[in-house]
Write a protein that holds these residues in place. Sequence first.
Motif, mmCIF file in Angstrom:
data_model
loop_
_atom_site.group_PDB
_atom_site.id
_atom_site.type_symbol
_atom_site.label_atom_id
_atom_site.label_comp_id
_atom_site.label_asym_id
_atom_site.label_seq_id
_atom_site.Cartn_x
_atom_site.Cartn_y
_atom_site.Cartn_z
ATOM 1 N N MET A 14 67.799 82.033 105.312
ATOM 2 C CA MET A 14 66.723 82.592 106.132
ATOM 3 C C MET A 14 65.692 81.509 106.401
ATOM 4 N N GLY A 15 65.895 80.809 107.505
ATOM 5 C CA GLY A 15 64.941 79.789 107.878
ATOM 6 C C GLY A 15 65.111 78.503 107.087
ATOM 7 N N GLU A 16 65.630 77.431 107.724
ATOM 8 C CA GLU A 16 65.851 76.167 107.030
ATOM 9 C C GLU A 16 64.535 75.476 106.718
ATOM 10 N N ASN A 17 63.546 75.661 107.581
ATOM 11 C CA ASN A 17 62.239 75.015 107.396
ATOM 12 C C ASN A 17 61.259 76.019 106.804
ATOM 13 N N PRO A 18 60.871 75.869 105.533
ATOM 14 C CA PRO A 18 59.991 76.855 104.895
ATOM 15 C C PRO A 18 58.612 76.933 105.519
ATOM 16 N N GLU A 19 58.209 75.894 106.238
ATOM 17 C CA GLU A 19 56.878 75.887 106.840
ATOM 18 C C GLU A 19 56.883 76.447 108.256
ATOM 19 N N ALA A 20 58.062 76.701 108.825
ATOM 20 C CA ALA A 20 58.139 77.257 110.172
ATOM 21 C C ALA A 20 57.627 78.698 110.170
ATOM 22 N N THR A 21 57.083 79.138 111.288
ATOM 23 C CA THR A 21 56.550 80.493 111.385
ATOM 24 C C THR A 21 57.684 81.490 111.531
ATOM 25 N N ALA A 22 57.665 82.517 110.691
ATOM 26 C CA ALA A 22 58.715 83.527 110.685
ATOM 27 C C ALA A 22 58.282 84.846 111.298
ATOM 28 N N LEU A 23 57.014 85.204 111.126
ATOM 29 C CA LEU A 23 56.539 86.530 111.533
ATOM 30 C C LEU A 23 55.101 86.438 111.996
ATOM 31 N N VAL A 24 54.816 87.080 113.136
ATOM 32 C CA VAL A 24 53.445 87.148 113.646
ATOM 33 C C VAL A 24 53.121 88.608 113.925
ATOM 34 N N THR A 25 52.142 89.150 113.180
ATOM 35 C CA THR A 25 51.680 90.516 113.389
ATOM 36 C C THR A 25 50.181 90.489 113.656
ATOM 37 N N ARG A 26 49.605 91.655 113.830
ATOM 38 C CA ARG A 26 48.159 91.719 114.077
ATOM 39 C C ARG A 26 47.352 91.168 112.910
ATOM 40 N N SER A 27 47.930 91.233 111.708
ATOM 41 C CA SER A 27 47.208 90.769 110.523
ATOM 42 C C SER A 27 47.345 89.278 110.304
ATOM 43 N N GLY A 28 48.149 88.603 111.136
ATOM 44 C CA GLY A 28 48.287 87.159 110.995
ATOM 45 C C GLY A 28 49.733 86.711 111.040
ATOM 46 N N SER A 29 49.959 85.454 110.718
ATOM 47 C CA SER A 29 51.307 84.895 110.762
ATOM 48 C C SER A 29 51.763 84.505 109.367
ATOM 49 N N LEU A 30 53.085 84.518 109.175
ATOM 50 C CA LEU A 30 53.684 84.128 107.899
ATOM 51 C C LEU A 30 54.721 83.046 108.147
ATOM 52 N N SER A 31 54.663 81.977 107.362
ATOM 53 C CA SER A 31 55.732 80.996 107.370
ATOM 54 C C SER A 31 56.912 81.570 106.595
ATOM 55 N N TYR A 32 58.062 80.908 106.668
ATOM 56 C CA TYR A 32 59.206 81.389 105.902
ATOM 57 C C TYR A 32 58.924 81.341 104.407
ATOM 58 N N LYS A 33 58.196 80.343 103.968
ATOM 59 C CA LYS A 33 57.835 80.252 102.554
ATOM 60 C C LYS A 33 56.965 81.442 102.158
ATOM 61 N N MET A 34 55.983 81.762 102.978
ATOM 62 C CA MET A 34 55.095 82.886 102.686
ATOM 63 C C MET A 34 55.830 84.210 102.849
ATOM 64 N N LEU A 35 56.727 84.302 103.827
ATOM 65 C CA LEU A 35 57.510 85.524 103.995
ATOM 66 C C LEU A 35 58.312 85.826 102.731
ATOM 67 N N ASN A 36 58.960 84.819 102.187
ATOM 68 C CA ASN A 36 59.727 85.000 100.965
ATOM 69 C C ASN A 36 58.822 85.433 99.807
ATOM 70 N N HIS A 37 57.625 84.837 99.748
ATOM 71 C CA HIS A 37 56.669 85.201 98.699
ATOM 72 C C HIS A 37 56.218 86.657 98.862
ATOM 73 N N ARG A 38 55.909 87.076 100.099
ATOM 74 C CA ARG A 38 55.450 88.449 100.330
ATOM 75 C C ARG A 38 56.559 89.458 100.024
#
Length: 497
Positions: A1-25
């Motif tokens: 799920m996403g080779e680059n952990p710093e790439a943006t994975a998700l953008v919602t009204r509450s903000g954006s998540l990188s793949y690294k942050m997505l995995n953490h959340r």
Amino acid sequence: MGENPEATALVTRSGSLSYKMLNHRVGTLARWLLGQGLDKGDRVGTWLPKTELACIMPLAAVRAGLVHVPINPVLKPPQVHHIVADSDAKLLITNAGRIKSLADTPLDEACVIWDDAAASSDLEQIDGPLDPSEISENSDALAAILYTSGSTGRPKGVMLSNANLSLGAISVAQYLKLEKHDRTLCVLPLSFDYGQNQLLSTWYAGGCAYPLDYLTPRDVIKACAREQITTLAAVPPLWVQLVDQDWPEEATTSMRRLTNSGGALTPPLVKQLRFIFGDQTDIYAMYGLTEAFRSTYLDPALIDDNPTSMGTAIPFAEIMVVGSDGQIAAVGEEGELVHAGPLAAQGYWQDEERTAERFKPAPSASKYGGIAVWSGDTVRRDEDGLLYFVGRTDNMIKSSGNRISPTEVEEVAVESGIVAEAVAVGVVDERLGHAICLYVRPTEVQEHQDVEKELRKFLKRNLPNFMYPRDIIILQEFPKNPNGKIDRNALAKNEKL
């Protein structure tokens, strides 16, 4: 799920998540879920718009060994009550407004209702995420239950495994040729397999998902321009609305692909999309059903010459046209579409009878064998190998991309006490595909002139908008067939009553 952990994975009204942050959340939410006293295999429901929590729940539930039950946010409390009760969900996460609407719909006492704002606040207190390695789950383990209307009765829960979801994501990412630079606008409900897969296939490819709750078609167009969207999926009624709008160049130049399911594209609609987006945008026509996720797609290079075709099998799917004798139908002959392979679901939740009707042994000619999904749809395969839809063999109504059970609409109408009998049928509608026409016979105590007005008020309160009938026709007596049953065919054909 996403080779680059710093790439943006998700953008919602509450903000954006990188793949690294997505995995953490995802890990944090999984840890929080297990802290709610849930056991492995318990069902957790979400009745939410496209919030961050709603988007990551499919992955978090799997990591925690739980089963996700997403509920369409447009459903009304009676439908939510049915889904929660039927799935025996132990936890329902929704928002404050929806919690208030449930006050008059007593849910099972075993179900805990959480406000997603409170849940999100609680997540900030979690010490550390749950690591994927801490959960050892078989790929066939139940991961989600998606509720879909059946041809009779209330919605039934389709059981999807981890393999169904993961292979579905891989399959779609492959045939759509999704890449890490793609940006997907997710306008479809996440409670639909088609909508949920927009997230999962985009993430598999390493792209970025932009979930959108829109009010008007203009909202979709503005988002396409603002985010330089490359991938847009919709159902025919939404496409009809979108092609009626003016599309500025900044909303079309980045678009690499359009995808359609939930109903067939018409030749005029294909021409309109081609006029707006030009030859640089691929148009993918697809066919699927929740019980098998997705079955076919049409190579976009063929759509201009074959706009009504369903195409051929997607990766990991075996699609057969089976005649009434159980054998593979000859080229040009009509038969039932049968889907075999690892994308086939596990059946209907706690419903052996209906499971046995739809999930049956594959034909002897199947290369996969095992249990296959018998769609109930009649199709044919032409000499070029392309499939074409002929018709449905059940009474389902397909409106705005939603599969609607006539019985569910009828039951709500009769529950009003205003009518004694009700029959819902689908009638052709240019924008919706099919609209609902509701035939009713009033109870003897009702004043004739008040029936439609009072019934519409009741249905507005108790049915989601996509189930609301366009027409209500009052009859003093229903036509009957030789067996004494209501003649649905006569009503559907609008014959003289």
